[in-house]
Each structure stands twice: as C-alpha cells, then as structure tokens.
Design a protein around this motif. Structure first.
Motif, mmCIF file in Angstrom:
data_model
loop_
_atom_site.group_PDB
_atom_site.id
_atom_site.type_symbol
_atom_site.label_atom_id
_atom_site.label_comp_id
_atom_site.label_asym_id
_atom_site.label_seq_id
_atom_site.Cartn_x
_atom_site.Cartn_y
_atom_site.Cartn_z
ATOM 1 N N UNK A 46 -18.008 -27.824 21.306
ATOM 2 C CA UNK A 46 -18.755 -28.185 20.976
ATOM 3 C C UNK A 46 -18.479 -28.734 19.581
ATOM 4 N N UNK A 47 -18.361 -27.050 19.050
ATOM 5 C CA UNK A 47 -17.559 -27.315 17.598
ATOM 6 C C UNK A 47 -16.853 -28.141 17.058
ATOM 7 N N UNK A 48 -15.375 -28.817 18.406
ATOM 8 C CA UNK A 48 -14.353 -29.674 18.072
ATOM 9 C C UNK A 48 -15.113 -31.167 18.046
ATOM 10 N N UNK A 49 -16.474 -31.069 18.831
ATOM 11 C CA UNK A 49 -17.106 -32.809 18.240
ATOM 12 C C UNK A 49 -16.996 -33.019 17.219
ATOM 13 N N UNK A 50 -17.595 -32.049 16.248
ATOM 14 C CA UNK A 50 -17.590 -33.341 14.946
ATOM 15 C C UNK A 50 -16.309 -32.489 14.289
ATOM 16 N N UNK A 51 -15.224 -31.960 14.089
ATOM 17 C CA UNK A 51 -13.634 -32.044 13.964
ATOM 18 C C UNK A 51 -13.042 -32.949 14.498
ATOM 19 N N UNK A 52 -13.046 -33.817 13.950
ATOM 20 C CA UNK A 52 -11.993 -34.980 14.158
ATOM 21 C C UNK A 52 -12.327 -36.147 13.468
ATOM 22 N N UNK A 53 -11.164 -36.602 13.167
ATOM 23 C CA UNK A 53 -10.906 -37.890 12.771
ATOM 24 C C UNK A 53 -11.353 -38.819 12.231
ATOM 25 N N UNK A 54 -11.836 -38.991 13.643
ATOM 26 C CA UNK A 54 -12.677 -40.216 14.553
ATOM 27 C C UNK A 54 -13.926 -40.295 12.785
ATOM 28 N N UNK A 55 -14.036 -38.913 11.844
ATOM 29 C CA UNK A 55 -15.820 -38.729 11.439
ATOM 30 C C UNK A 55 -15.028 -39.183 10.178
ATOM 31 N N UNK A 56 -13.953 -39.844 9.808
ATOM 32 C CA UNK A 56 -13.362 -40.370 8.017
ATOM 33 C C UNK A 56 -13.816 -41.376 8.437
ATOM 34 N N UNK A 57 -13.667 -42.155 9.983
ATOM 35 C CA UNK A 57 -14.347 -43.476 9.637
ATOM 36 C C UNK A 57 -15.363 -43.636 9.610
ATOM 37 N N UNK A 58 -16.417 -44.198 7.795
ATOM 38 C CA UNK A 58 -17.654 -44.059 7.961
ATOM 39 C C UNK A 58 -17.998 -45.392 8.602
ATOM 40 N N UNK A 59 -18.084 -46.269 9.056
ATOM 41 C CA UNK A 59 -18.172 -47.271 9.618
ATOM 42 C C UNK A 59 -19.352 -46.821 10.979
ATOM 43 N N UNK A 60 -18.053 -45.791 11.598
ATOM 44 C CA UNK A 60 -18.158 -45.090 13.198
ATOM 45 C C UNK A 60 -19.313 -44.616 12.872
ATOM 46 N N UNK A 61 -19.043 -43.383 11.389
ATOM 47 C CA UNK A 61 -20.004 -42.454 11.331
ATOM 48 C C UNK A 61 -21.781 -43.415 11.266
ATOM 49 N N UNK A 62 -21.640 -44.688 10.815
ATOM 50 C CA UNK A 62 -23.175 -44.817 10.312
ATOM 51 C C UNK A 62 -23.237 -45.963 11.814
ATOM 52 N N UNK A 63 -22.749 -46.158 12.499
ATOM 53 C CA UNK A 63 -23.465 -47.175 14.162
ATOM 54 C C UNK A 63 -23.552 -45.376 15.128
ATOM 55 N N UNK A 64 -22.896 -44.963 14.946
ATOM 56 C CA UNK A 64 -22.697 -43.158 15.496
ATOM 57 C C UNK A 64 -24.405 -42.521 15.050
ATOM 58 N N UNK A 65 -24.867 -42.779 13.742
ATOM 59 C CA UNK A 65 -26.314 -42.225 13.859
ATOM 60 C C UNK A 65 -26.987 -43.340 13.394
ATOM 61 N N UNK A 66 -26.986 -44.863 13.699
ATOM 62 C CA UNK A 66 -27.449 -45.887 14.443
ATOM 63 C C UNK A 66 -28.186 -45.126 15.538
ATOM 64 N N UNK A 67 -27.406 -45.510 16.362
ATOM 65 C CA UNK A 67 -27.739 -45.480 17.587
ATOM 66 C C UNK A 67 -27.914 -44.379 18.013
#
Length: 433
Positions: free
Chosen positions: A1-22
């Motif tokens: 599960x730690x690998x879930x958040x340790x990923x370059x994809x979270x540097x994409x702010x738009x994706x992070x906002x979409x993920x949070x909203x969903x």
C-alpha cells in the motif's frame, strides 16, 4: 500500500484533485446506496416492490441515454459536465432531509430524486472516463485507472459502515446530509482543476450521430469475442441487479438485521473488491484470461444465489461470507473482460465499442431491478435470489462455449494468445474474431 502513494503520478496536481473529488463522490454514493432503500423501508414503510421500482427509476437512464451521453462528453468539456452533475445531485439529495423536516416527504419525491441521481450519475461517470486521458500521459493511464478503481472499491468498504452508523445514531434522514455534502465537495475539487486539458472533443456540427452509433453496434456484434462478452455481461448484470435490488430488504425483513449490522456486513464483504482487484492480474497470468472469466462468473453466480442459505445458520456470519465471495470475484470478472474487449478493438472504435456494450449491460440493470422487486414481493426472496444466480450462470455459459474461454493471455502489442490454435483464426486476425 505504501507504493500506492509513492508514485510520480501524484505530482500531477490535476490528477490529485480528480482523485480526491472522486474519492469523496464515491463515498457519498456508497452511503446513498444503503440510506435510500432504508428510508423507503424503515421510515416510509414500503417493501420489495417499491424498492425495486426505486432502483429501476434510478438506472433506467443508462440504456436510454448512454450512447447519446457518450457523444455529449466528446463535444463538451467533461469537467464542466461533471461539476454540473455534482451540483444537481447535491440539490436533489439535500431536498430529502429538507422535505422530511417539513413532514412532506413522499415516495413520489424519492422517485424523482432517484431519476435525477440516475441521469446525472450517468453523465458524471461517462464524462469522467473522457476526462482521465486529458490529464494523464498515455504511459500513466494504466496506473491512474488502477488508483481510481481502488478508491471506488475502498469507498464501498467504508461507505456502508458510515451509513449504518449515521442511520443508527442520527437517523435515516440525516444520512442524506452526508451524501449531499460529498457531491458539493467533489464539485469544489473539480472546479480547482485547470482548464488547459488535452481532451479531444468532436466539434463537427454535421457529425452523423446515429451513423456512428450504428457502426459501433455493428462492430460489436460482428466480432465473436465482443458478441459473446456482450451477451454474457448483459445476463450477469441482469442477475446481479436482481439480487442487489432485494438484498437490503432480505437482510432487514428475513434476517432481522439492523442498519448498522447490514452496513458492517457490506463493508467487510467489500474488502473482497479490493482483494479481487489485487488478485486479478495474478490469476489471469496463472490460469489464463478465459479461465479467469469462467471462474469469476461461476463463483459470482453460486455465492450470490446461495445467500438465502444464510437464514439457516448464523445469519450475520454466513451472509457476510457469501456476500464477501461475490465481492471477491466481481472485479476479477470486470477487469479481465474490460482488458480483453479493449485488446480486440481498434483505437478508432474504442469509444463506440464501450458505449455499445455498456448500453446493453446498463439496459439489463432496470430490468433486473423490476424482476427482483416483483419476484421478491409476489413469489418470495429465496426464489428471487436463485433466479438471479441462474441468470449469472447462464451468462457464464456464453463464455464457456465461445472463443473467450480459450483466451490465454494478451500481449504487450494487444494481440490475443489462445490456449490452443483455433480454426481459421490467427493472433494477427484477432480484430476479425
């Protein structure tokens, strides 16, 4: 599960906002899935027939509007469509506690809320699938979709528990305040996403919508693998919707469980969804894609069809086990069938292929809801569960007696490998299968 958040994809702010909203939106929807039938049953005093109609109204927009919403999501900014959908759903859901406060809440109003929620949930979900490629690079799509799928499954774990707790502590009506606020928070996250998204939209005003729809449907039914999958998934959805419609009624009226107990059972069993997501790839690598589909659909039908047996031995435990097994095999079926149909479809037909198959699948949902309510009310809950399980198992037969069952693996370049050579079929000709 730690690998879930340790990923370059979270540097994409738009994706992070979409993920949070969903994440927030999914949580609200999972709360609503328990709160709405609970309100109809335990506050307004209705039964299986009315709950079935409620579910039917909520899902009837899928087969009617699905193909057209797909075109709309291509022509307009999907993020804006999602924001509008969240706001409308907020207003619809919040009206329930408001009307209840003034003691004017009726079943008719619940039907209206279900209809609005259904239409705008459809728009939201189709638009979201269109938005993702616009905020992620192609080499991150697989990772992004996996993370979005996981939060959907996770929301099903915590949502029913929260709903059961809110219903027990604050009352059924106030649970809808949590649901309503979740849609509002989701809209805020979506508003924060920047507008400069690389989303391809069809701008031609002279586009022949019906011609494109016809081409997509023809492709699906001229391809043996897609045709078999479509028929199978439609039957599976029919049986699953039938059982989903009556399961809460069965838990309350037949097993005599409380809302908090039902919420905990659904949360525990929904852990199976997460486990299923994690096991899907390993299972298909080991026994093959076709056999994974067979195994998943078989155990899904058997476990859900056997739910009435939980009334014989320690209901809360046996019900949890059977519902857990169904939740475990559902994502294995879903992930493998989505991957397979994407692999046999050319890129220029992906959208119409998905819209065509989903329309048939979604079309089975309201029919299943009607059958579930009718059979549960007129014949009995046990027979209704058995009928639902039989529909799922019949769907499995369309996999067993087709080329789908012989699919071993899908290569990196999208070709399909079979367990043994098929007559007049080669890997290179898979798009004509």
């Amino acid at each position: 599960m730690s690998k879930f958040f340790k990923n370059d994809i979270w540097k994409n702010k738009n994706f992070t906002k979409l993920w949070s909203g969903l994440a927030v939106s999914y949580l609200g929807t999972s709360i609503n899935s328990l709160a709405l039938p609970t309100l109809a049953i335990m506050v307004l005093g209705y039964g299986a027939k009315e709950v079935g109609l409620l579910k039917t109204i909520e899902t009837i927009s899928f087969p009617i509007l699905g193909l057209f919403v797909g075109v709309m999501a291509d022509r307009y900014n999907p993020r804006v469509l999602m924001i509008i959908s969240d706001i409308v759903r907020f207003l619809a859901i919040v009206s329930i506690p408001v009307l209840a406060y003034f003691d004017v809440l009726t079943l008719t109003h619940l039907y209206i809320v279900a209809a609005l929620s259904g239409v705008f949930s459809l728009i939201f979900n189709v638009s979201y699938m269109t938005l993702v490629p616009g905020i992620l690079k192609k080499n991150m799509l697989s990772d992004g979709n996996a993370k979005l799928t996981l939060i959907d499954s996770a929301s099903k774990v915590v949502g029913p528990t929260i709903a059961g707790w809110v219903i027990n502590v604050l009352g059924t009506v106030k649970a809808f305040l949590f649901d309503a606020v979740s849609y509002l928070v989701s809209a805020v996250f979506l508003i924060a996403i920047k507008d400069n998204l690389d989303v391809k939209k069809e701008q031609k005003k002279d586009t022949k919508v019906f011609r494109d729809i016809k081409e997509g449907v023809h492709f699906v039914f001229s391809n043996n693998i897609l045709k078999s999958l479509t028929i199978s998934l439609t039957l599976v959805n029919l049986g699953y919707a039938l059982i989903q419609t009556i399961v809460v009624v069965f838990a309350y009226q037949n097993l005599k469980l409380s809302p908090s107990q039902v919420g905990v059972i659904f949360s525990i069993s929904s852990i199976g969804l997460i486990i299923g997501v994690m096991l899907s790839k390993r299972l298909s690598d080991k026994i093959g894609v076709g056999k994974s589909l067979l195994l998943a659909s078989t155990f899904l039908g058997l476990s859900l069809g056997a739910v009435p047996l939980s009334s014989l031995v320690t209901p809360i435990i046996s019900f949890s086990i059977l519902w857990f097994l169904g939740a475990l095999f559902l994502p294995i079926l879903d992930i493998n069938q989505v991957t397979l149909r994407q692999s046999v479809t050319p890129s220029n037909l992906q959208g119409r292929m998905n819209a065509s198959i989903r329309t048939f699948m979604w079309g089975a949902t309201p029919l299943g809801a009607i059958l579930g309510g009718f059979i549960g009310d007129k014949v009995g809950m046990t027979i209704a569960f058995i009928v639902g399980g039989i529909f799922i198992l019949i769907g499995m037969l369309f996999i067993l007696f087709s080329k789908v069952s012989k699919v071993k693996a899908i290569t990196e370049n999208g070709l399909v490998e079979y367990t043994k050579p098929l007559k007049n079929t080669s890997n290179q000709d898979i798009n004509k299968s």
